[in-house]
Design a protein around this motif. Structure first.
Motif, short mmCIF file in Angstrom:
data_model
loop_
_atom_site.label_atom_id
_atom_site.label_comp_id
_atom_site.label_asym_id
_atom_site.label_seq_id
_atom_site.Cartn_x
_atom_site.Cartn_y
_atom_site.Cartn_z
N MET A 1 0.83 -1.20 0.00
CA MET A 1 0.00 0.00 0.00
C MET A 1 0.87 1.26 0.00
O MET A 1 1.87 1.32 0.71
N ASN A 2 0.47 2.25 -0.77
CA ASN A 2 1.17 3.54 -0.76
C ASN A 2 0.54 4.46 0.27
O ASN A 2 -0.69 4.55 0.35
N LYS A 3 1.39 5.11 1.04
CA LYS A 3 0.89 6.09 2.02
C LYS A 3 0.96 7.48 1.39
O LYS A 3 2.04 8.07 1.27
N TYR A 4 -0.18 7.99 0.97
CA TYR A 4 -0.25 9.32 0.35
C TYR A 4 -0.54 10.38 1.41
O TYR A 4 -1.30 10.13 2.35
N ILE A 5 0.08 11.53 1.24
CA ILE A 5 -0.15 12.63 2.16
C ILE A 5 -0.42 13.90 1.34
O ILE A 5 0.24 14.16 0.33
N LEU A 58 4.90 8.66 1.19
CA LEU A 58 5.93 8.44 2.21
C LEU A 58 6.59 7.08 1.98
O LEU A 58 5.92 6.12 1.57
N PRO A 59 7.90 6.98 2.24
CA PRO A 59 8.57 5.68 2.10
C PRO A 59 7.92 4.65 3.04
O PRO A 59 7.48 5.00 4.14
N ASP A 60 7.87 3.39 2.60
CA ASP A 60 7.23 2.30 3.36
C ASP A 60 7.70 2.21 4.80
O ASP A 60 6.91 2.03 5.70
N ASN A 61 9.03 2.30 4.97
CA ASN A 61 9.59 2.05 6.30
C ASN A 61 9.67 3.30 7.16
O ASN A 61 10.29 3.30 8.22
N ASP A 63 8.36 6.06 9.72
CA ASP A 63 7.35 6.27 10.76
C ASP A 63 7.64 7.61 11.42
O ASP A 63 8.61 7.75 12.16
N GLY A 64 6.80 8.61 11.12
CA GLY A 64 7.03 9.96 11.62
C GLY A 64 7.15 10.03 13.14
O GLY A 64 7.89 10.86 13.67
N GLY A 65 6.45 9.15 13.83
CA GLY A 65 6.47 9.14 15.29
C GLY A 65 7.83 8.73 15.87
O GLY A 65 8.10 8.96 17.05
N GLN A 66 8.67 8.12 15.01
CA GLN A 66 9.99 7.65 15.48
C GLN A 66 11.09 8.70 15.25
O GLN A 66 12.22 8.52 15.70
N VAL A 67 10.75 9.78 14.57
CA VAL A 67 11.79 10.76 14.20
C VAL A 67 12.30 11.50 15.44
O VAL A 67 11.52 11.95 16.29
N ARG A 68 13.62 11.60 15.55
CA ARG A 68 14.25 12.27 16.69
C ARG A 68 15.14 13.43 16.28
O ARG A 68 15.63 14.19 17.11
N LEU A 69 15.41 13.57 14.98
CA LEU A 69 16.34 14.60 14.51
C LEU A 69 15.90 15.12 13.14
O LEU A 69 15.60 14.34 12.24
N LEU A 70 15.88 16.46 13.02
CA LEU A 70 15.67 17.10 11.71
C LEU A 70 16.94 17.88 11.38
O LEU A 70 17.39 18.70 12.19
N VAL A 71 17.50 17.59 10.22
CA VAL A 71 18.68 18.33 9.76
C VAL A 71 18.24 19.18 8.57
O VAL A 71 17.71 18.65 7.60
N THR A 72 18.44 20.49 8.69
CA THR A 72 18.00 21.36 7.60
C THR A 72 19.11 22.28 7.11
O THR A 72 19.96 22.72 7.87
N ASP A 73 19.03 22.55 5.83
CA ASP A 73 19.87 23.56 5.18
C ASP A 73 19.36 24.95 5.61
O ASP A 73 18.24 25.08 6.11
N MET A 74 20.18 25.98 5.44
CA MET A 74 19.75 27.33 5.81
C MET A 74 19.26 28.15 4.60
O MET A 74 18.06 28.41 4.48
N ASP A 75 20.18 28.51 3.71
CA ASP A 75 19.84 29.45 2.63
C ASP A 75 18.81 28.86 1.67
O ASP A 75 18.99 27.75 1.16
N SER A 76 17.76 29.61 1.43
CA SER A 76 16.65 29.21 0.55
C SER A 76 15.88 27.98 1.08
O SER A 76 15.06 27.43 0.35
N THR A 77 16.17 27.57 2.32
CA THR A 77 15.39 26.50 2.94
C THR A 77 14.79 27.05 4.24
O THR A 77 13.61 27.41 4.25
N LEU A 78 15.58 27.16 5.29
CA LEU A 78 15.04 27.76 6.52
C LEU A 78 14.78 29.25 6.34
O LEU A 78 13.82 29.80 6.88
N ILE A 79 15.65 29.90 5.58
CA ILE A 79 15.47 31.34 5.31
C ILE A 79 15.27 31.55 3.81
O ILE A 79 15.58 30.67 3.01
#
Ligand SMILES: [Mg+2]
Length: 275
Positions: A1-5, A58-61, A63-79
């Protein structure tokens, strides 16, 4: 099954019916976004166009509830800006520098070499001009504060990794309460830029290495990490993460990531953590 969001809180009755017929399942209202599971393989570009919102699988494996870390770029992403282009504007050479930045972000130039080339062009600029860029031009992208608040409330760590400069990441770290930052240090002598980067250049490899180091330090697996960015120098770290998010990104980046956001703001990332 595909998990669509579906990254929208607002679906008309007509669109709801369209979704039900296309996917063969009713979208579920998740309070801020919609999701559904379907065995059908739907052409996302068509449904995005029809619904005028971001739609992802979303990829099969994952699980958003398991996420413990977000790594983000700055220029043109966070700002919303490329800091180096705005610094260059203070010297009247924005078009020259931004053309190089743009090519580097598309992956057409070696990032490290092009950064040294661009920083060299900034030689002699008084440091106060960096403060002007921060005060007058640096804006968070829409949804940034919502996302950061959600991460804080959920105990998810946030790392800001940038091929840009510590002058800006340090300020954002203090202002937004970020957990980790990594960026390049501009050389300064007598209150002016030297035209060099002090220490190692932070590029694609360093971003990926920090993701791995933080995962190790936190005792978590790659599938518990979300990586987000918009440029070619974000792809290495995105390759390792359990979920990669292309944020209003270059086409070459969108092709290589799990999900893409082109309409929604940064807080659409909260959807994938909740689903
Ligand atoms: Mg970027």
């Amino acid at each position: 099954m595909n998990k669509y969001i579906f990254h929208t809180s607002d679906i008309s009755n007509k669109d709801f019916e369209l979704m039900t017929s296309v996917f063969g399942a009713d979208p579920e209202d998740k309070d801020g976004f919609y999701s559904l599971q379907s065995a059908k393989n739907i052409d996302l570009s068509v449904i995005r166009e029809q619904l005028q919102c971001d739609v992802n699988i979303l990829p099969d494996n994952f699980d958003g509830g398991q996420v413990r870390l977000l790594v983000t770029d700055m220029d043109s992403t966070l700002i919303s800006i490329e800091c180096i282009d705005e610094i260059a504007d203070m010297l009247g050479i924005k078009s020259k520098v931004s053309a190089i930045t743009e090519a580097a972000m598309r992956g057409e130039l070696d990032f490290e070499a092009s950064l040294m080339q661009r920083v060299a062009l900034l030689k002699g600029l008084p440091v106060e001009q960096l403060q002007r860029v921060y005060d007058e031009r640096l804006k968070l992208n829409p949804g940034a504060e919502n996302l950061i608040n959600y991460l804080h409330e959920s105990g998810i760590k946030l790392a800001l990794v940038s091929g840009g400069f510590t002058f800006f990441t340090d300020k954002l770290k203090d202002r937004l309460g970020l957990d980790y930052t990594l960026a390049n240090t501009l050389g300064i002598e007598n209150g002016c830029l030297t035209g060099n980067v002090d220490g190692d250049i932070i590029g694609a490899q360093s971003k990926a290495e920090l993701l791995l180091k933080l995962s190790h330090d936190l005792g978590i697996e790659p599938h518990q990490v979300v990586a987000m960015g918009d440029g070619a120098n974000d792809l290495l770290m995105m390759d390792i993460a359990g979920l990669s998010v292309a944020y209003h990104a270059k086409p070459t980046v969108q092709e290589q990531t799990h999900i893409q956001l082109n309409v929604a703001g940064l807080d659409a990332v909260i959807d994938v953590l909740k689903v």
